[in-house]
Design an enzyme around this catalytic site. Structure first.
Site, PDB file in Angstrom:
ATOM      1  N   SER A 160       1.134  -1.337  -0.553  1.00 16.93           N
ATOM      2  CA  SER A 160      -0.188  -0.239   0.093  1.00 16.93           C
ATOM      3  C   SER A 160       0.747   1.292  -0.349  1.00 16.93           C
ATOM      4  O   SER A 160       1.410   1.123  -0.685  1.00 16.93           O
ATOM      5  CB  SER A 160      -0.780  -0.263   1.184  1.00 16.93           C
ATOM      6  OG  SER A 160      -2.130   1.258   0.749  1.00 16.93           O
ATOM      7  N   ASP A 255     -10.224  -3.885  -5.699  1.00 13.25           N
ATOM      8  CA  ASP A 255      -9.693  -2.608  -4.700  1.00 13.25           C
ATOM      9  C   ASP A 255      -9.093  -1.708  -5.579  1.00 13.25           C
ATOM     10  O   ASP A 255      -9.155  -1.489  -7.344  1.00 13.25           O
ATOM     11  CB  ASP A 255      -8.126  -2.722  -4.715  1.00 13.25           C
ATOM     12  CG  ASP A 255      -7.269  -2.078  -4.211  1.00 13.25           C
ATOM     13  OD1 ASP A 255      -7.563  -0.749  -3.954  1.00 13.25           O
ATOM     14  OD2 ASP A 255      -6.627  -2.338  -3.772  1.00 13.25           O
ATOM     15  N   HIS A 285      -8.444  -5.182  -0.735  1.00 17.26           N
ATOM     16  CA  HIS A 285      -7.534  -4.072  -0.388  1.00 17.26           C
ATOM     17  C   HIS A 285      -6.440  -4.621   0.795  1.00 17.26           C
ATOM     18  O   HIS A 285      -5.770  -4.839   0.037  1.00 17.26           O
ATOM     19  CB  HIS A 285      -7.465  -2.602  -0.332  1.00 17.26           C
ATOM     20  CG  HIS A 285      -6.354  -1.557  -0.265  1.00 17.26           C
ATOM     21  ND1 HIS A 285      -5.848  -1.150  -1.165  1.00 17.26           N
ATOM     22  CD2 HIS A 285      -5.373  -1.318   1.501  1.00 17.26           C
ATOM     23  CE1 HIS A 285      -4.319  -0.609  -0.412  1.00 17.26           C
ATOM     24  NE2 HIS A 285      -4.356  -0.850   0.533  1.00 17.26           N
TER      25      HIS A 285
END
Length: 323
Positions: A160, A255, A285
Site C-alpha cells: 500500500s 480494489d 485492498h
C-alpha cells in the site's frame, strides 16, 4: 464475482480511520491496536526467525529505527528492504501483520529483511518519508556484510503506502546512481496521489478503501495539492521509467487502486522494464492479511516469496557471471 465469506467478514469487522476530532497520536494508537486485533482474528502468526534485531539507521536529520530479520547465521544472503503500509500516517514495523510478513519472507525466501520505521505524516510530510526510506536502503547496503547480506543482491518492496514509497525509492536510486536494485515488489500500490487513476478504476465503495479515505491520507501526507504531481509522490506520473529495476506488482480485483498498478505495469513494459503483474480474484485492498482464514492470501505471500527468490537468484547469477 461475489466476495468470499472470509473476505466479507473481514470488511464487516475492519474499523474506520477514527474521528478526525481526535489528536493524530491518539488516532494512531487506536487504529494500530485495531490492526493487531484484526490480525489476531484473520491472520496466521509466523514464528520468529533466527535473529530479529532493532538497529539505528544513521541519516542526516537524526536516526531512524529499522528491524533486521536474518534466516540463519549464513553470510552473503540476498537483502530485501521492506516498507510497511498505513496511508503514510499510520503503521509500524511493530504491527503483527508486518512482523508476520517480514518473518515469512525472510525464512521462505532465504534473505535478510530490513523493515524500516520511516517517519509518518502529518508531522513529517512528503518528501521526508521517501528520503527516510532511501536513507535506510543506503544504510542496509553499506552495512550489508555486518547483517549477513550481499550488498550486490538487493531488492525493495512495500504494501500500500509502502509500495508507493518503494516505487519512489527505486526512482531515486536510479536517478542518484544507486544502490542498484534487482527487483521492486509493489503490493496494492497507490501510485497516483492526484487520485485521478483511482477515480477511473470503476471499483466502487465497500471494498476496504475509498477515494475519500485515500484523499484523507494524501491530504495528511502532501504539503500542498501540487505535490501530488511530483513523481516521488506519484510514481505513475514519472516522466521517464526506463532504467528502473524489474517489478512484481500484485493487485486486488476489488480494489479501486488496482488501476494504479495496472497502468504502472503498462508504463514499465513500454519502457522495456520486466514486469510481472498479477490481479488476485476476489481480493480487496487488505485481503493479503487474511492468511489464517482465506487461502488465496497465503497464495499471495507464496507468490511474493517466489518472486524474491527468482529476482535474487537472477541478480546473483548476473553478478557471478558478468557478460
Amino acid at each position: 464475482m461475489s466476495l468470499d465469506e472470509a473476505v466479507r467478514r473481514f470488511l464487516d469487522t475492519k474499523p474506520d480511520s477514527g474521528s478526525p476530532r481526535l489528536p493524530i497520536g491518539e488516532r494512531r494508537s487506536i487504529i494500530n491496536q485495531g490492526s493487531d486485533r484484526l490480525f489476531g482474528m484473520f491472520g496466521e502468526p509466523v514464528a520468529a526467525v533466527y535473529a530479529e534485531d532493532d538497529v539505528e539507521v544513521t541519516r542526516a536529520g537524526g536516526p531512524l529505527r529499522a528491524r533486521v530479520y536474518r534466516p540463519s547465521d549464513a553470510t552473503g544472503l540476498p537483502l530485501h528492504v521492506f516498507l510497511h503500509g498505513g496511508g503514510f500516517w499510520l503503521g509500524s514495523v511493530d504491527e503483527r501483520v508486518n512482523e508476520a510478513m517480514c518473518r515469512q519472507r525472510c525464512r521462505d525466501a532465504g534473505c535478510v529483511v530490513v523493515a524500516v520505521e520511516y517517519r509518518l505524516a502529518p508531522e513529517h510530510p512528503f518528501p521526508a518519508p521517501v528520503e527516510d526510506c532511501y536513507a535506510a536502503l543506503r544504510w542496509a547496503v553499506e552495512h550489508a556484510r555486518e547483517i549477513g547480506a550481499d550488498p550486490a543482491v538487493v531488492s525493495i518492496g512495500g504494501v500500500s503506502a509502502g509500495a508507493n514509497l518503494a516505487a519512489a525509492v527505486a526512482l531515486l536510486a536510479r536517478d542518484r546512481g544507486g544502490p542498484a536494485l534487482c527487483l521492486q515488489v509493489l503490493e496494492v500500490p497507490p501510485l497516483d496521489l492526484t487520485l485521478d487513476t483511482m477515480r477511473a478504476s470503476g471499483v466502487g465503495g465497500g471494498y476496504g478503501i475509498t477515494v475519500d479515505e485515500m484523499r484523507l491520507c494524501a491530504d495528511l501526507y502532501l504539503r500542498s495539492p501540487a505535490d501530488a504531481r511530483d513523481p516521488l509522490a506519484s510514481p505513475l506520473l514519472a516522466g521517464e521509467v526506463a532504467g528502473l529495476p524489474p517489478a512484481r506488482i500484485q493487485c486486488a480485483q476489488f480494489d479501486p487502486l488496482r488501476l494504479d498498478g495496472e497502468r504502472y505495469a503498462q508504463r514499465l513494459r513500454a519502457a522495456e522494464v520486466p514486469v510481472a503483474l498479477h490481479v488476485y480474484p476476489g481480493a480487496v485492498h487488505g485481503a493479503l492479511a487474511l492468511t489464517g482464514t482465506w487461502p488465496p492470501a497465503r497464495t499471495w505471500h507464496r507468490d511474493v516469496v517466489a518472486s524474491l527468490r527468482e529476482g535474487h537468484t537472477n541478480r546473483a547469477t548476473h553478478v557471478a557471471h558478468p557478460q
